[in-house]
Scaffold this motif. Structure first.
Motif, PDB file in Angstrom:
ATOM      1  N   SER A  80       0.844  -1.184   0.000  1.00 56.68           N
ATOM      2  CA  SER A  80       0.000   0.000   0.000  1.00 56.68           C
ATOM      3  C   SER A  80       0.880   1.235   0.000  1.00 56.68           C
ATOM      4  O   SER A  80       1.758   1.369   0.853  1.00 56.68           O
ATOM      5  CB  SER A  80      -0.900   0.025   1.235  1.00 56.68           C
ATOM      6  OG  SER A  80      -1.533   1.282   1.353  1.00 56.68           O
ATOM      7  N   HIS A  83      -0.420   3.202   3.258  1.00 63.26           N
ATOM      8  CA  HIS A  83      -0.414   2.572   4.581  1.00 63.26           C
ATOM      9  C   HIS A  83       0.787   1.672   4.838  1.00 63.26           C
ATOM     10  O   HIS A  83       0.848   0.985   5.848  1.00 63.26           O
ATOM     11  CB  HIS A  83      -1.701   1.756   4.776  1.00 63.26           C
ATOM     12  CG  HIS A  83      -2.910   2.615   4.811  1.00 63.26           C
ATOM     13  ND1 HIS A  83      -3.601   2.963   3.667  1.00 63.26           N
ATOM     14  CD2 HIS A  83      -3.527   3.250   5.830  1.00 63.26           C
ATOM     15  CE1 HIS A  83      -4.606   3.758   3.989  1.00 63.26           C
ATOM     16  NE2 HIS A  83      -4.579   3.951   5.293  1.00 63.26           N
ATOM     17  N   ALA A 108      -8.561   3.351   3.906  1.00 64.26           N
ATOM     18  CA  ALA A 108      -7.871   2.895   2.697  1.00 64.26           C
ATOM     19  C   ALA A 108      -8.441   3.519   1.435  1.00 64.26           C
ATOM     20  O   ALA A 108      -9.625   3.813   1.343  1.00 64.26           O
ATOM     21  CB  ALA A 108      -7.955   1.374   2.586  1.00 64.26           C
ATOM     22  N   PHE A 112      -4.389  -2.537  -3.749  1.00 63.80           N
ATOM     23  CA  PHE A 112      -3.406  -3.195  -2.908  1.00 63.80           C
ATOM     24  C   PHE A 112      -2.858  -4.413  -3.649  1.00 63.80           C
ATOM     25  O   PHE A 112      -3.488  -5.473  -3.656  1.00 63.80           O
ATOM     26  CB  PHE A 112      -4.057  -3.631  -1.589  1.00 63.80           C
ATOM     27  CG  PHE A 112      -4.448  -2.485  -0.700  1.00 63.80           C
ATOM     28  CD1 PHE A 112      -3.734  -2.209   0.445  1.00 63.80           C
ATOM     29  CD2 PHE A 112      -5.529  -1.674  -1.025  1.00 63.80           C
ATOM     30  CE1 PHE A 112      -4.091  -1.143   1.266  1.00 63.80           C
ATOM     31  CE2 PHE A 112      -5.895  -0.607  -0.220  1.00 63.80           C
ATOM     32  CZ  PHE A 112      -5.169  -0.345   0.936  1.00 63.80           C
TER      33      PHE A 112
END
Length: 179
Positions: A80, A83, A108, A112
């Protein structure tokens, strides 16, 4: 020459993964009440999933590592931009088939990418998980919002996945840039 290099770089960006992976993302199912939709996409395949929800990912046809898919566990990573990357350990449920749970961050956005045969902590390790139909293109989870009854998934974009605006140009003007 610069034009040729530019064309080569652009064509490489649209090619499938360089090494033919065998591990396929064959199922994504909600562990709780989360919605899931997919897979969709003509090239990279996406499974739409909800923010903050946990999903069981099934990777099948793992024959290129983990002793031909017989090891009890398989190292994986989900990347990610916003993140950071998440190292996971999947469990063998049949020869060449592994399952792992992953919780999408509550804020989010974007997609991904999923890797298998990874070395924990080494972000450059592993092989892309490919489409459920075995075509040599990546499979991703995609953050999405859903309508009532888990209908109408809509991609959630964030700062790491915004589109780059492209200005139109004539072929002559483009050639001038690379002379």
């Amino acid at each position: 020459m610069r034009y040729l290099n530019c064309v080569l770089l652009l064509s490489m960006a649209t090619l499938p993964v360089a090494v033919h992976a065998t591990g396929q993302l064959t199922n994504v199912s909600a562990v709780g009440a989360g919605c899931v939709s997919g897979p969709t996409g003509p090239v990279v395949q996406a499974w739409d999933v909800e923010q903050g929800e946990t999903y069981k990912l099934t990777i099948s046809n793992v024959t290129d590592c983990a002793n031909g898919g017989t090891d009890a566990t398989l190292n994986m990573r989900i990347n990610s931009t916003d993140h950071g990357n998440t190292d996971l350990v999947a469990t063998n449920v049949a020869v060449g088939v592994y399952e792992v749970n992953f919780t999408l961050p509550g804020d989010a956005g974007c997609t991904f990418p999923i890797f298998y045969c990874t070395t924990p902590g080494v972000n450059s390790s592993g092989t892309f998980v490919i489409r459920d139909d075995g075509l040599n293109w990546q499979a991703h989870l995609r953050a999405a919002s859903f309508g009532p009854g888990c209908t109408n998934p809509t991609s959630i974009l964030g700062p790491g996945c915004s589109f780059v605006n492209v200005e139109g140009s004539t072929w002559g003007a483009t050639k001038q840039l690379y002379q």
